[in-house]
Write a protein that holds these residues in place. Structure first.
Motif, PDB file in Angstrom:
ATOM      1  N   SER A 163       0.839  -1.209   0.000  1.00 28.78           N
ATOM      2  CA  SER A 163       0.000   0.000   0.000  1.00 28.78           C
ATOM      3  C   SER A 163       0.867   1.250   0.000  1.00 28.78           C
ATOM      4  O   SER A 163       0.597   2.216  -0.738  1.00 28.78           O
ATOM      5  CB  SER A 163      -0.927   0.008   1.225  1.00 28.78           C
ATOM      6  OG  SER A 163      -1.870  -1.039   1.156  1.00 28.78           O
ATOM      7  N   GLN A 185       0.908   4.146  -2.905  1.00 27.34           N
ATOM      8  CA  GLN A 185       0.628   5.542  -2.569  1.00 27.34           C
ATOM      9  C   GLN A 185       1.819   6.442  -2.878  1.00 27.34           C
ATOM     10  O   GLN A 185       1.655   7.571  -3.354  1.00 27.34           O
ATOM     11  CB  GLN A 185       0.240   5.639  -1.091  1.00 27.34           C
ATOM     12  CG  GLN A 185      -1.076   4.952  -0.768  1.00 27.34           C
ATOM     13  CD  GLN A 185      -1.333   4.823   0.724  1.00 27.34           C
ATOM     14  OE1 GLN A 185      -0.642   5.441   1.536  1.00 27.34           O
ATOM     15  NE2 GLN A 185      -2.319   4.022   1.101  1.00 27.34           N
ATOM     16  N   ASN A 205      -1.167   8.843  -4.521  1.00 27.66           N
ATOM     17  CA  ASN A 205      -2.600   8.757  -4.236  1.00 27.66           C
ATOM     18  C   ASN A 205      -2.807   7.975  -2.942  1.00 27.66           C
ATOM     19  O   ASN A 205      -2.636   6.756  -2.906  1.00 27.66           O
ATOM     20  CB  ASN A 205      -3.321   8.068  -5.398  1.00 27.66           C
ATOM     21  CG  ASN A 205      -4.830   8.053  -5.218  1.00 27.66           C
ATOM     22  OD1 ASN A 205      -5.350   8.449  -4.178  1.00 27.66           O
ATOM     23  ND2 ASN A 205      -5.536   7.599  -6.241  1.00 27.66           N
ATOM     24  N   ASP A 263      -5.415   7.278  -1.640  1.00 27.07           N
ATOM     25  CA  ASP A 263      -6.682   6.558  -1.727  1.00 27.07           C
ATOM     26  C   ASP A 263      -6.472   5.084  -2.080  1.00 27.07           C
ATOM     27  O   ASP A 263      -7.362   4.260  -1.907  1.00 27.07           O
ATOM     28  CB  ASP A 263      -7.563   7.235  -2.793  1.00 27.07           C
ATOM     29  CG  ASP A 263      -8.933   6.602  -2.899  1.00 27.07           C
ATOM     30  OD1 ASP A 263      -9.541   6.358  -1.849  1.00 27.07           O
ATOM     31  OD2 ASP A 263      -9.381   6.340  -4.023  1.00 27.07           O
ATOM     32  N   LEU A 264      -5.281   4.735  -2.567  1.00 23.78           N
ATOM     33  CA  LEU A 264      -5.006   3.361  -2.995  1.00 23.78           C
ATOM     34  C   LEU A 264      -4.545   2.507  -1.820  1.00 23.78           C
ATOM     35  O   LEU A 264      -3.677   2.916  -1.051  1.00 23.78           O
ATOM     36  CB  LEU A 264      -3.923   3.344  -4.074  1.00 23.78           C
ATOM     37  CG  LEU A 264      -4.337   3.708  -5.500  1.00 23.78           C
ATOM     38  CD1 LEU A 264      -3.104   3.785  -6.387  1.00 23.78           C
ATOM     39  CD2 LEU A 264      -5.311   2.683  -6.059  1.00 23.78           C
ATOM     40  N   GLU A 265      -5.118   1.325  -1.708  1.00 23.29           N
ATOM     41  CA  GLU A 265      -4.691   0.369  -0.688  1.00 23.29           C
ATOM     42  C   GLU A 265      -4.617  -1.026  -1.298  1.00 23.29           C
ATOM     43  O   GLU A 265      -5.360  -1.353  -2.223  1.00 23.29           O
ATOM     44  CB  GLU A 265      -5.658   0.345   0.502  1.00 23.29           C
ATOM     45  CG  GLU A 265      -5.610   1.584   1.364  1.00 23.29           C
ATOM     46  CD  GLU A 265      -6.466   1.444   2.604  1.00 23.29           C
ATOM     47  OE1 GLU A 265      -6.975   0.323   2.848  1.00 23.29           O
ATOM     48  OE2 GLU A 265      -6.645   2.440   3.317  1.00 23.29           O
ATOM     49  N   SER A 281      -9.923   1.198  -3.627  1.00 21.58           N
ATOM     50  CA  SER A 281      -9.904   2.637  -3.880  1.00 21.58           C
ATOM     51  C   SER A 281     -11.331   3.154  -3.887  1.00 21.58           C
ATOM     52  O   SER A 281     -12.265   2.433  -4.260  1.00 21.58           O
ATOM     53  CB  SER A 281      -9.228   2.941  -5.220  1.00 21.58           C
ATOM     54  OG  SER A 281      -9.313   4.323  -5.513  1.00 21.58           O
ATOM     55  N   THR A 282     -11.494   4.402  -3.464  1.00 22.19           N
ATOM     56  CA  THR A 282     -12.824   5.023  -3.529  1.00 22.19           C
ATOM     57  C   THR A 282     -13.016   5.773  -4.838  1.00 22.19           C
ATOM     58  O   THR A 282     -14.118   6.243  -5.122  1.00 22.19           O
ATOM     59  CB  THR A 282     -13.020   6.011  -2.360  1.00 22.19           C
ATOM     60  OG1 THR A 282     -12.043   7.054  -2.462  1.00 22.19           O
ATOM     61  CG2 THR A 282     -12.887   5.300  -1.019  1.00 22.19           C
ATOM     62  N   TYR A 283     -11.926   5.901  -5.620  1.00 26.39           N
ATOM     63  CA  TYR A 283     -11.980   6.621  -6.899  1.00 26.39           C
ATOM     64  C   TYR A 283     -12.570   8.023  -6.722  1.00 26.39           C
ATOM     65  O   TYR A 283     -13.365   8.498  -7.529  1.00 26.39           O
ATOM     66  CB  TYR A 283     -12.790   5.832  -7.930  1.00 26.39           C
ATOM     67  CG  TYR A 283     -12.128   4.547  -8.342  1.00 26.39           C
ATOM     68  CD1 TYR A 283     -11.180   4.514  -9.356  1.00 26.39           C
ATOM     69  CD2 TYR A 283     -12.434   3.351  -7.685  1.00 26.39           C
ATOM     70  CE1 TYR A 283     -10.554   3.325  -9.725  1.00 26.39           C
ATOM     71  CE2 TYR A 283     -11.813   2.161  -8.043  1.00 26.39           C
ATOM     72  CZ  TYR A 283     -10.876   2.159  -9.064  1.00 26.39           C
ATOM     73  OH  TYR A 283     -10.261   0.975  -9.414  1.00 26.39           O
ATOM     74  N   PRO A 318     -15.626   2.424  -0.791  1.00 25.91           N
ATOM     75  CA  PRO A 318     -14.453   1.664  -1.243  1.00 25.91           C
ATOM     76  C   PRO A 318     -14.850   0.623  -2.294  1.00 25.91           C
ATOM     77  O   PRO A 318     -15.864  -0.062  -2.153  1.00 25.91           O
ATOM     78  CB  PRO A 318     -13.949   0.983   0.037  1.00 25.91           C
ATOM     79  CG  PRO A 318     -14.587   1.730   1.156  1.00 25.91           C
ATOM     80  CD  PRO A 318     -15.901   2.226   0.640  1.00 25.91           C
ATOM     81  N   ALA A 338      -7.184  -2.857 -12.116  1.00 29.54           N
ATOM     82  CA  ALA A 338      -7.113  -1.573 -11.419  1.00 29.54           C
ATOM     83  C   ALA A 338      -6.172  -0.611 -12.131  1.00 29.54           C
ATOM     84  O   ALA A 338      -4.961  -0.685 -11.981  1.00 29.54           O
ATOM     85  CB  ALA A 338      -6.652  -1.787  -9.976  1.00 29.54           C
ATOM     86  N   ARG A 339      -6.714   0.266 -12.925  1.00 26.38           N
ATOM     87  CA  ARG A 339      -5.976   1.386 -13.511  1.00 26.38           C
ATOM     88  C   ARG A 339      -4.762   0.967 -14.326  1.00 26.38           C
ATOM     89  O   ARG A 339      -3.694   1.582 -14.257  1.00 26.38           O
ATOM     90  CB  ARG A 339      -5.545   2.353 -12.410  1.00 26.38           C
ATOM     91  CG  ARG A 339      -6.708   2.837 -11.559  1.00 26.38           C
ATOM     92  CD  ARG A 339      -6.275   3.857 -10.552  1.00 26.38           C
ATOM     93  NE  ARG A 339      -7.388   4.266  -9.702  1.00 26.38           N
ATOM     94  CZ  ARG A 339      -7.317   5.212  -8.777  1.00 26.38           C
ATOM     95  NH1 ARG A 339      -6.175   5.856  -8.588  1.00 26.38           N
ATOM     96  NH2 ARG A 339      -8.363   5.523  -8.044  1.00 26.38           N
TER      97      ARG A 339
END
Length: 229
Positions: free
Chosen positions: A83, A87, A92, A94-96, A116-118, A123, A131-132
């Motif tokens: 994580s 980050q 970011n 927000d990324l875990e 992520s909550t984007y 979440p 993922a992205r």
């Protein structure tokens, strides 16, 4: 006279029969004693085996609990490290990274997830490959290698060797990847040897070399820094 002889004969036969019965009884009594001693030995061994089984069951439970505790500790350490890498590199918070462990046919199996909550409040869990883009997978793979290498027991010495780390990470994140590797090397006291086509990663090394192929021969020269195309 004849009657007395007959009675004497009957008494003699009776004495012989009694002696035979007495001898048979003594033999049976001896056999019974042997059987009872054997039974006592078997009961004693059975009790020892039961106690041994109880101990083994307790050891099994202890090992399972220890294994579960160690697995949970390792899971948390890996989640934290990966994580932090996500980050740091993508900037970011927000990324875990999550590791979801389940028991399947008596064996622990893990599934990797990116949370992520984007930019929202809810979440969302997705697989790393969803993922992205591939850059996330590259960073997770890189951080996992480092985490598993450090967590291995007995400890593994020697350098970390990487082949094209972060090759799917976009150019804008190349510098954070390079800085992450430098911090990784410093924090763990481990040399990193890598092969890369990315000049930003190459320039992050204490010593960097360029290998060029000319007319079927390899030529090596010291890398002086990011070169213009």
């Amino acid at each position: 006279m004849g009657s007395d002889q007959g009675m004497s004969l009957d008494l003699t036969q009776l004495d012989a029969a009694m002696n035979e019965l007495r001898a048979r009884y003594n033999r049976r009594l001896g056999e019974q004693d042997a059987v009872l001693r054997k039974k006592a030995q078997i009961v004693e061994r059975l009790q020892e085996k039961r106690e041994e089984i109880d101990k083994l069951q307790q050891v099994k439970i202890l090992l399972q609990e220890s294994s579960a505790f160690a697995r949970e500790q390792a899971r948390r350490q890996i989640e934290t490290m990966v994580s932090n890498a996500l980050q740091f590199i993508f900037g970011n918070t927000d990324l875990e990274f999550r590791v979801q462990i389940e028991e399947v046919r008596g064996r622990a199996e893990g599934e990797f997830l990116v949370v992520s909550t984007y930019g929202g409040d809810i979440p969302v869990e997705t697989r790393p490959q969803d993922a992205r883009g591939g850059g996330v997978v590259d960073v997770i793979s890189l951080a996992l290698r480092a985490a598993l290498l450090q967590a291995n027991r007995p400890a593994l010495d020697g350098p970390m060797i990487l082949d094209e780390p972060g090759k799917h990470v976009s150019e804008e994140y190349s510098r954070p990847v390079a800085e992450f590797l430098k911090q990784l090397s410093t924090a763990f006291g481990r040399q990193i040897i890598m092969v890369t086509h990315n000049q930003h990663l190459a320039s992050s090394g204490d010593s960097s070399y360029i290998v060029e192929m000319r007319s079927g021969k390899s030529y090596v020269r010291v890398f002086q820094g990011v070169e213009q195309a």
